[in-house]
Scaffold this motif. Structure first.
Motif, short mmCIF file in Angstrom:
data_model
loop_
_atom_site.label_atom_id
_atom_site.label_comp_id
_atom_site.label_asym_id
_atom_site.label_seq_id
_atom_site.Cartn_x
_atom_site.Cartn_y
_atom_site.Cartn_z
N PRO A 67 0.78 -1.23 0.00
CA PRO A 67 0.00 0.00 0.00
C PRO A 67 0.82 1.29 0.00
O PRO A 67 1.91 1.35 0.57
N THR A 68 0.27 2.33 -0.62
CA THR A 68 0.75 3.71 -0.46
C THR A 68 -0.49 4.56 -0.24
O THR A 68 -1.37 4.60 -1.11
N THR A 69 -0.60 5.20 0.92
CA THR A 69 -1.80 5.99 1.19
C THR A 69 -1.46 7.48 1.14
O THR A 69 -0.46 7.92 1.69
N VAL A 70 -2.33 8.23 0.46
CA VAL A 70 -2.06 9.64 0.19
C VAL A 70 -3.32 10.46 0.47
O VAL A 70 -4.42 10.06 0.08
N ARG A 71 -3.16 11.59 1.15
CA ARG A 71 -4.28 12.53 1.36
C ARG A 71 -4.29 13.52 0.20
O ARG A 71 -3.24 14.07 -0.16
N VAL A 72 -5.46 13.73 -0.39
CA VAL A 72 -5.59 14.63 -1.54
C VAL A 72 -6.56 15.77 -1.19
O VAL A 72 -7.40 15.62 -0.30
N PRO A 73 -6.48 16.89 -1.89
CA PRO A 73 -7.34 18.04 -1.55
C PRO A 73 -8.77 17.89 -2.08
O PRO A 73 -9.25 18.70 -2.87
N VAL A 74 -9.42 16.85 -1.63
CA VAL A 74 -10.82 16.55 -1.96
C VAL A 74 -11.54 16.52 -0.63
O VAL A 74 -10.99 15.99 0.35
N ALA A 75 -12.74 17.08 -0.53
CA ALA A 75 -13.44 17.09 0.76
C ALA A 75 -13.92 15.68 1.12
O ALA A 75 -13.61 15.16 2.18
N THR A 76 -14.68 15.06 0.21
CA THR A 76 -15.23 13.73 0.50
C THR A 76 -15.14 12.84 -0.73
O THR A 76 -15.39 13.29 -1.86
N GLY A 77 -14.85 11.55 -0.50
CA GLY A 77 -14.75 10.56 -1.58
C GLY A 77 -13.32 10.08 -1.72
O GLY A 77 -12.45 10.83 -2.14
N HIS A 78 -13.09 8.85 -1.28
CA HIS A 78 -11.76 8.24 -1.43
C HIS A 78 -11.68 7.53 -2.79
O HIS A 78 -12.64 6.86 -3.21
N SER A 79 -10.53 7.62 -3.44
CA SER A 79 -10.28 6.90 -4.69
C SER A 79 -9.07 5.99 -4.50
O SER A 79 -8.20 6.27 -3.68
N GLU A 80 -9.05 4.90 -5.29
CA GLU A 80 -7.94 3.96 -5.18
C GLU A 80 -7.58 3.40 -6.54
O GLU A 80 -8.47 3.04 -7.32
N ALA A 81 -6.29 3.32 -6.83
CA ALA A 81 -5.80 2.61 -8.01
C ALA A 81 -5.28 1.26 -7.54
O ALA A 81 -4.43 1.20 -6.64
N LEU A 82 -5.82 0.18 -8.10
CA LEU A 82 -5.46 -1.17 -7.66
C LEU A 82 -4.83 -1.97 -8.79
O LEU A 82 -5.31 -1.93 -9.93
N HIS A 83 -3.79 -2.71 -8.43
CA HIS A 83 -3.20 -3.72 -9.32
C HIS A 83 -3.38 -5.05 -8.60
O HIS A 83 -3.01 -5.17 -7.42
N VAL A 84 -3.95 -6.03 -9.28
CA VAL A 84 -4.32 -7.28 -8.61
C VAL A 84 -3.82 -8.49 -9.40
O VAL A 84 -4.05 -8.59 -10.60
N ARG A 85 -3.14 -9.38 -8.66
CA ARG A 85 -2.69 -10.63 -9.29
C ARG A 85 -3.25 -11.80 -8.49
O ARG A 85 -3.20 -11.81 -7.26
#
Ligand code: NAP
Length: 335
Positions: free
Chosen positions: A230-248
């Protein structure tokens, strides 16, 4: 069956969303008790068309409470959750206080609803917001071919850190526009037009938030073999988390196969639009929505049989309040 529900942390972002969610889902509460710290005792919080008076959360307030939804942080949960459980309430706690306790189930109703039935401490834990939306999106793929490795990068909204963080982000944005100095107190620096790593240090160079995603994913999925990077990052968005996933997975899985598994999956709203700028799940569109939005499902270009996807959800709703109320519905449904 009706029951008495307490919301602990009722003045906070998640607590207010819990009250709204109880109403929206017509949860059969015969009475709702709003609790918070001594600071807000006597204030009012909205519950449907009414307003309920907030009282200080003390152990005695839990007498007669059937279900206690906690969103008051780790310290309050450590202290008050056992007190509430001792008085007969089933506690559903949003903080990280109890999540990894082997005697406390960690539940996402779309993934492991049965785990909540065994709760020796009378406490059920609600997972971290970024973990909830990830496991809802990945459970259908895990069922298909057993996930071996997830690489996840998060883009987490300020509201994940509570009301004060959202206010601070807005104040920073105003200061920026007005050419004033940017101040920070709750956030570790400037978030306006910037990104921050915003969680306490864990171990091995990872943040606590990143390590939560590793341990909680394994516990909810019931599979200690799943690797999470994982790499977790806070972004300047009020609400709504987004995630980029790579899955094997344990065997090659194509994007087409993953899409078929995700169509109609519990809690998932699949976006099958082909790539185009702006045609993808977005935080602004998920606010106030219950779904975990999944889009951009595609074959990896470098790892044969691996897939990539984009996942967005309202962190206050599915990432916190809705998941907790869904757990309460499961508890209520037990015979
Ligand atoms: N925001 C999210 O996306 C999210 C997602 C998952 C989990 N959570 C967890 O949910 C909890 C609350 O988050 P939030 O975003 O709602 O924070 P928030 O907006 O800062 O609200 C915190 C709430 O906790 C109450 N509180 C603090 N100390 C208390 C105490 N000693 N006794 C009783 N109540 C107390 C506050 O009451 P006063 O108003 O009286 O101070 C307030 O109601 C945290 O544990 C957080 O980690 C948040």
């Amino acid at each position: 069956m009706s029951c008495v529900v307490a919301v602990v942390g009722a003045t906070g972002l998640v607590g207010r969303e819990m009250l709204r969610t109880l109403q929206l889902r017509r949860f059969p509460a015969s009475r709702v008790v709003a609790l918070a710290s001594a600071r807000s005792a006597g204030s009012l919080v909205p519950y449907g068309d009414a307003a309920i008076e907030v009282r200080q959360a003390t152990p005695e307030r839990f007498a007669g409470v059937d279900i206690a939804l906690f969103s008051a942080g780790k310290a309050a949960a450590r202290e008050l959750a056992p007190q509430a459980a001792a008085r007969g309430a089933v506690v559903i706690d949003n903080s990280s206080a109890w999540r990894m306790d082997p005697e406390v189930p960690l539940v996402v109703p779309e993934v492991n609803p049965a785990d909540g039935r065994r709760r020796p401490k009378g406490i059920i834990a609600n997972p971290n917001c970024s973990t909830i939306q990830m496991v809802v999106a990945l459970k259908p793929i895990h069922n298909l071919a057993r996930i071996e490795h997830i690489v996840v990068s998060t883009y987490q909204a300020a509201s994940g850190k509570g009301y004060a963080a959202v206010q601070e982000l807005h104040a920073q944005e105003r200061a920026l526009v007005e050419g004033r100095a940017i101040e920070h107190r709750v956030l570790p620096g400037r978030l306006a037009q910037n990104l921050l790593m915003d969680w306490p240090a864990g171990t091995g160079g990872y943040s606590e938030e990143e390590l939560k995603m590793v341990g909680e994913t394994r516990k909810i999925m019931g599979d200690e073999r799943i690797g999470v990077s994982p790499t977790t990052v806070r972004v300047p968005v009020a609400t709504g988390h987004s995630e980029a996933l790579h899955v094997r997975c344990a065997r090659p899985v194509s994007a087409a196969e993953a899409v078929a598994a995700l169509r109609g999956a519990p809690g998932v709203r699949l976006d099958e639009r082909p790539y185009e700028p702006g045609a993808h799940p977005q935080p602004v569109h998920c606010v106030g929505e219950d779904w975990v939005y999944v889009g951009r499902v595609r074959d990896d270009l470098a790892v044969p049989g691996a897939i990539n996807l984009w996942v967005v959800a309202d962190n206050l709703r599915k990432g916190a309040a809705l998941n907790a109320v869904q757990i309460a519905e499961l508890v209520l449904g037990e015979v």
